[in-house]
Design an enzyme around this catalytic site. Sequence first.
Site, PDB file in Angstrom:
ATOM      1  N   TYR A 183      35.781  35.380  31.207  1.00 13.55           N
ATOM      2  CA  TYR A 183      34.679  36.276  31.586  1.00 13.55           C
ATOM      3  C   TYR A 183      34.664  37.549  30.738  1.00 13.55           C
ATOM      4  O   TYR A 183      33.620  38.168  30.594  1.00 13.55           O
ATOM      5  CB  TYR A 183      34.800  36.686  33.057  1.00 13.55           C
ATOM      6  CG  TYR A 183      34.115  35.750  34.028  1.00 13.55           C
ATOM      7  CD1 TYR A 183      34.429  34.398  34.052  1.00 13.55           C
ATOM      8  CD2 TYR A 183      33.168  36.229  34.936  1.00 13.55           C
ATOM      9  CE1 TYR A 183      33.819  33.551  34.950  1.00 13.55           C
ATOM     10  CE2 TYR A 183      32.555  35.381  35.839  1.00 13.55           C
ATOM     11  CZ  TYR A 183      32.877  34.048  35.853  1.00 13.55           C
ATOM     12  OH  TYR A 183      32.262  33.210  36.740  1.00 13.55           O
ATOM     13  N   LYS A 235      45.077  24.617  33.084  1.00 11.93           N
ATOM     14  CA  LYS A 235      44.990  23.414  32.254  1.00 11.93           C
ATOM     15  C   LYS A 235      46.062  23.522  31.174  1.00 11.93           C
ATOM     16  O   LYS A 235      45.767  23.636  29.977  1.00 11.93           O
ATOM     17  CB  LYS A 235      43.597  23.289  31.648  1.00 11.93           C
ATOM     18  CG  LYS A 235      42.531  22.869  32.650  1.00 11.93           C
ATOM     19  CD  LYS A 235      42.518  21.368  32.946  1.00 11.93           C
ATOM     20  CE  LYS A 235      42.005  20.572  31.763  1.00 11.93           C
ATOM     21  NZ  LYS A 235      42.096  19.101  32.026  1.00 11.93           N
ATOM     22  N   ASP A 279      33.758  27.740  44.896  1.00 13.22           N
ATOM     23  CA  ASP A 279      32.503  27.161  45.390  1.00 13.22           C
ATOM     24  C   ASP A 279      32.760  25.794  46.004  1.00 13.22           C
ATOM     25  O   ASP A 279      32.181  25.433  47.030  1.00 13.22           O
ATOM     26  CB  ASP A 279      31.480  27.018  44.255  1.00 13.22           C
ATOM     27  CG  ASP A 279      30.539  28.211  44.181  1.00 13.22           C
ATOM     28  OD1 ASP A 279      30.916  29.290  44.675  1.00 13.22           O
ATOM     29  OD2 ASP A 279      29.424  28.068  43.620  1.00 13.22           O
ATOM     30  N   ASP A 324      41.551  20.410  37.061  1.00 11.81           N
ATOM     31  CA  ASP A 324      40.639  19.296  37.360  1.00 11.81           C
ATOM     32  C   ASP A 324      41.196  18.442  38.493  1.00 11.81           C
ATOM     33  O   ASP A 324      40.471  18.072  39.422  1.00 11.81           O
ATOM     34  CB  ASP A 324      40.353  18.463  36.093  1.00 11.81           C
ATOM     35  CG  ASP A 324      41.619  17.969  35.393  1.00 11.81           C
ATOM     36  OD1 ASP A 324      42.713  18.482  35.690  1.00 11.81           O
ATOM     37  OD2 ASP A 324      41.501  17.056  34.545  1.00 11.81           O
ATOM     38  N   ASP A 384      36.214  30.574  39.922  1.00  9.48           N
ATOM     39  CA  ASP A 384      34.789  30.577  40.242  1.00  9.48           C
ATOM     40  C   ASP A 384      34.362  29.190  40.712  1.00  9.48           C
ATOM     41  O   ASP A 384      33.717  29.036  41.749  1.00  9.48           O
ATOM     42  CB  ASP A 384      34.007  31.016  38.990  1.00  9.48           C
ATOM     43  CG  ASP A 384      32.526  31.138  39.252  1.00  9.48           C
ATOM     44  OD1 ASP A 384      32.156  31.657  40.325  1.00  9.48           O
ATOM     45  OD2 ASP A 384      31.736  30.703  38.402  1.00  9.48           O
TER      46      ASP A 384
END
Length: 369
Positions: free
Chosen positions: A142, A193, A254, A226, A250
Amino acid sequence: MSNPSLLILAGDGIGPEVMDEVKKIINWYGDKRDLAFDVSEDLVGGCAYDAHGTPLTDETMAKAQEVDAVLLGAVGGPAYDDLDFSVKPERGLLRLRKEMDLFSNLRPAQCFDALADFSSLKKDIVAGLDIMIVRELTSGSYFGEPRGIFDLEDGQRVGINTQRYTTEEIRRVARSAFELARKRNNKLCSMEKANVMESGILWREEVTWVHQNEYPDVELSHMYADAGAMQLVRWPKQFDVIVTDNLFGDLLSDCAAMLTGSLGMLPSASLGVPMANGRPKALYEPVHGSAPDIAGQGKANPIACILSFAMALRYSFNEGTEAERLEQAIEKVLADGARTPDLLGPEGGKPISTAEMGDAILAALDASL
Ligand code: IPM
Ligand code: MG
């Protein structure tokens, strides 16, 4: 001693109407619990752009730095879609997070019993769910440099963002997550990751360092982000606290939000380092957005925003008991069947308005005395 100070930035879309209900709750605490706040209000997002040509003025930024806590509604809307990137409503929110150095973003995903049927997952997978996602909020892709859209010599363009984390950025958010885990079920899962990204390798090493040196009593596990997304929908109750970076956080938050049935239920706290008075720099906001499609119609669910104030009571003002009082009042009105439109299941029913939901919560607070 003066009252603790709050800056309300209701923002755009449904922000102002859900914040109106929070103001009722704040007044209730002043009247009934001798817990008065000095409240000021200002603009952020599209409404600030309309008034001042910027989504956050320097004056508002300075005020946010001075108060004990900021309460934010939501920013953005279709009217601002074509604005230059640098003055988009979201930039106001990102500037607050960055300049207040709110590195630790707490996003609880809790499934209220009365709503367990609403999840897109089977009831027994989500009933009783109570997990906490800790999202790093001031670094990573970001904010990393270089960033931008550049022209290439061959006539193409290239868009660049940089995923970047330093040792201390990782350690400090890891510490906040370990602290939370200690107060809960003592389990932390770190997601990155590390199989494809150097920043992920460093993330894993530094979280492990903090674990070994400072929190060996907490049970730590690591997961690729993931796989973490997959496990969140497969068996979410395996998690207690999750810590992850800005972008993965983020997405994963959600995903976790939807487990609980409605985005209209989820609060968040963004915390920084302690100020001179010992309270952390803090901003509280619902996880949902500005929902322009239903703005101004009394259809919005104010619970996420009210629960964000409950988090302020707990994390900024050390009023855990009063935070629980508010959370229990909300649980009670839901158990009694109060439903804003987003909370109506397939069987339908008659929804109540944003203000009626706020009033029902006030009545439940009165009944708690
Ligand atoms: C969130 C939102 C924000 C983000 C937007 C509004 C800038 O999606 O808080 O999750 O991407 O962080
Ligand atoms: Mg988001």
